[in-house]
Scaffold this active site. Structure first.
Site, PDB file in Angstrom:
ATOM      1  N   ARG A   1       0.919  -1.197  -0.201  1.00 50.05           N
ATOM      2  CA  ARG A   1       0.185   0.024  -0.107  1.00 50.05           C
ATOM      3  C   ARG A   1       0.739   1.269   0.058  1.00 50.05           C
ATOM      4  NH1 ARG A   1      -2.507  -2.612   5.162  1.00 50.05           N
ATOM      5  NH2 ARG A   1      -3.964  -4.143   4.223  1.00 50.05           N
TER       6      ARG A   1
ATOM      7  N   ASP B   1      -8.390  -0.658   8.865  1.00 53.64           N
ATOM      8  CA  ASP B   1      -8.382   0.266  10.135  1.00 53.64           C
ATOM      9  C   ASP B   1      -7.493   1.478   9.809  1.00 53.64           C
ATOM     10  OD1 ASP B   1      -5.702  -0.606  11.970  1.00 53.64           O
ATOM     11  OD2 ASP B   1      -6.472  -2.038  10.116  1.00 53.64           O
TER      12      ASP B   1
END
Length: 272
Positions: free
Chosen positions: A163, A189
């Protein structure tokens, strides 16, 4: 002009630490603090959590080259941080993280039941992570023994980068045989989970209470006063919304109403 997708949600792609396992996302933080302290450069929990969700070597790099930590490194080690220091820290991090993972692999309450209910709706279950393949492999079996087994589990090692790049989501779509991307929902999250989903062109759901944005175990969260809990939840929800999450929930146990809200938006012709 391409017609908007108006069909059902076909897949969800769940993060691991802080979303489905390890309430509070404690394992990476504890080991990062241990590794930096071992070099005479203690880091705060806030510094350890700031870039949570990215590939772990990238996470170490972001911490080390941050202004405050790099200055403390210079004073403790005697030189400005360099890429060789990142590689050395990561080499220390890996065995400690592997040792720590099983201890922090408990599936978060409500995850297995929620995933089972979602599966009954014909939705496939994928996953992405900031862990390397050997690290994730340490979690897969204990998670399965506790009732949570995604249909697909992709790591940055499998696609060449972590990511916020969207490659892990694309790999999930390929392995799950799901298209279009507008039929997929990413759940995580951290803000970088949300960015990963947005870059991939999928819907996103942020998870506020169980993950990195609050960073507490079940027990530590429970001892907060109601006002403290409410304040921390409000801040976590706001941060995930600001990152661009289409919906924000407190835990994966609360997943279905958020999926229903996204499904309603799809039927209205909206796109992520």
């Amino acid at each position: 002009m391409k017609q908007s997708y108006s069909g059902p949600v076909k897949a969800i792609i769940l993060d691991w630490a802080g979303t489905t396992v390890d309430h509070g996302s404690l394992a990476p933080v504890r080991v990062l603090q241990q590794v930096f302290a071992g070099r005479g450069v203690p880091i705060s929990e806030e510094e350890a959590r700031r870039d949570m969700g990215v590939l772990k070597i990238d996470h170490i790099r972001k911490i080390l080259f941050g202004a405050n930590v790099s200055e403390r490194w210079r004073k403790a080690v005697g030189h400005d941080p360099i890429e060789a220091d990142v590689e050395s820290l990561f080499a220390n991090f890996v065995p400690l993280q592997l040792e720590c993972l099983v201890k922090y692999s408990t599936v978060i309450d409500g995850v297995a039941a929620a995933v089972a209910r979602v599966r009954k709706r014909g939705i496939k279950i994928g996953s992405t992570t900031g862990y390397t393949r050997p690290m994730l492999d340490m979690i897969l079996r204990p998670a399965a023994e506790q009732g949570y087994r995604p249909d697909c589990a992709i790591t940055p090692d499998d696609v060449g980068a972590g990511r916020p790049h969207p490659w892990m989501i694309y790999a999930n779509a390929i392995r799950l045989q799901v298209e279009p991307l507008e039929a997929i929902v990413k759940v995580g999250d951290t803000p970088v989970d949300i960015e990963e989903g947005l870059r991939a062109g999928v819907w996103t759901i942020g998870v506020a209470r169980t993950g990195n944005m609050i960073g507490l175990s079940v027990e530590d969260f429970a001892v907060l006063t109601p006002a403290q809990q409410a304040s921390r939840l409000e801040n976590a929800r706001a941060a995930l919304s600001a990152a661009g999450a289409h919906e924000v929930i407190d835990a994966v146990a609360d997943l279905e109403p958020a999926l229903d809200a996204i499904q309603a938006r799809i039927r209205k012709g909206e796109r992520p």
